[in-house]
Write an enzyme that holds these catalytic residues in place. Structure first.
Site, PDB file in Angstrom:
ATOM      1  N   ASP A   7      18.598  -1.449  -4.627  1.00  0.00           N
ATOM      2  CA  ASP A   7      19.192  -2.762  -4.876  1.00  0.00           C
ATOM      3  C   ASP A   7      20.719  -2.673  -4.879  1.00  0.00           C
ATOM      4  OD1 ASP A   7      19.181  -5.490  -5.400  1.00  0.00           O
ATOM      5  OD2 ASP A   7      19.031  -5.249  -7.563  1.00  0.00           O
ATOM      6  N   CYS A  27      -2.799 -13.295  -0.979  1.00  0.00           N
ATOM      7  CA  CYS A  27      -2.596 -14.402  -1.926  1.00  0.00           C
ATOM      8  C   CYS A  27      -3.609 -15.522  -1.681  1.00  0.00           C
ATOM      9  CB  CYS A  27      -1.182 -14.961  -1.799  1.00  0.00           C
ATOM     10  SG  CYS A  27       0.098 -13.886  -2.481  1.00  0.00           S
ATOM     11  N   CYS A  59       5.977 -22.221 -12.300  1.00  0.00           N
ATOM     12  CA  CYS A  59       7.446 -22.185 -12.353  1.00  0.00           C
ATOM     13  C   CYS A  59       7.985 -23.472 -12.967  1.00  0.00           C
ATOM     14  CB  CYS A  59       8.026 -21.986 -10.954  1.00  0.00           C
ATOM     15  SG  CYS A  59       9.832 -21.896 -10.954  1.00  0.00           S
TER      16      CYS A  59
END
Length: 240
Positions: free
Chosen positions: A61, A116, A126
């Site tokens: 990262d 998924c 969310c």
């Protein structure tokens, strides 16, 4: 010529007590950048010892490397609707890292199936509606963005939607069915500092800079700085 993709588990043995302000699980212990970079350096040294004169770099990262894309190409998982990489055996609570070098190796194949299916749990859960179609995140609506990256005042339109998160957010991962396969990590550096997990809201409310430094001097939480964390706490305290 080659990208080596790696996963490093950070799923904790224990999580914070209920009814308190929450920080993302990846920030319970020491900053993963430093922890994983040391391990990458050891692996790079091993590769150099066995491969002769090569050019090689490692990343965690820390550069504009398309981490999830390369991990998917390497067959480590698939990118979920929440835009995170999901591994069928481990879920998604892991860090990604890469070693890039100029020799050809035997290449793995990417997965052919997105597992998924029709599940929309992450999208539905969310609270700020930051998860968009096409495995895309609207960063301008993400709780992690507001509580970590944003330096200005948090906008009023997300008031009452943070669900007690003050650093990062794990909601989309916590509801993902694949994370029922997550197993606790074995990395001592990721163990929470002191009694961090048992802090109550009143403890966070009276957090001092000295206490902040004691808990987070080696943690990713230091990115938001003491005043940033206090801002996040105050935002949750103010009446709607």
């Amino acid at each position: 010529k080659t990208v080596i993709s790696l996963l490093y588990n950070y799923f904790p043995q224990e999580v914070q007590a209920t009814g308190t302000y929450k920080i993302s699980k990846y920030a319970y212990g020491q900053d993963y950048h430093q922890v994983i970079k040391k391990k990458l350096d050891q692996l790079v040294l091993y590769i150099k010892e066995h491969s002769g004169d090569i050019h090689i770099r490692s990343f965690v990262d820390s550069a504009p490397v398309m981490e999830r894309v390369w991990a998917e190409k390497a067959g480590l998982g698939w990118i979920g609707k929440h835009a995170l990489l999901i591994n069928k055996q481990q879920g998604s609570f892991f860090f990604l890292a890469e070693i890039i070098l100029d020799i050809e190796l035997s290449y793995d194949n990417s997965l052919k199936t997105d597992h998924c299916g029709t599940c929309t749990k992450c999208i539905d859960a969310c609270p700020t509606e930051a998860i968009l179609p096409g495995k895309t995140i609207d960063a301008g609506r993400c709780i992690s963005y507001f509580t970590i990256e944003l330096r200005e005042e948090i906008p009023a339109f997300v008031k009452g939607k943070f669900e007690d998160w003050i650093f990062g957010c794990d909601i989309c991962q916590d509801v993902c069915p694949w994370n029922r396969f997550s197993i606790p990590h074995l990395e001592p550096a990721f163990a929470p500092s002191g009694d961090l997990l048992s802090l109550k809201k009143e403890d966070w409310d009276h957090l001092t800079e000295v206490t902040f430094n004691n808990f987070f001097s080696k943690s990713s939480v230091k990115r938001t700085k003491f005043l940033g964390l206090k801002r996040n706490i105050s935002f949750l305290q103010k009446p709607e």
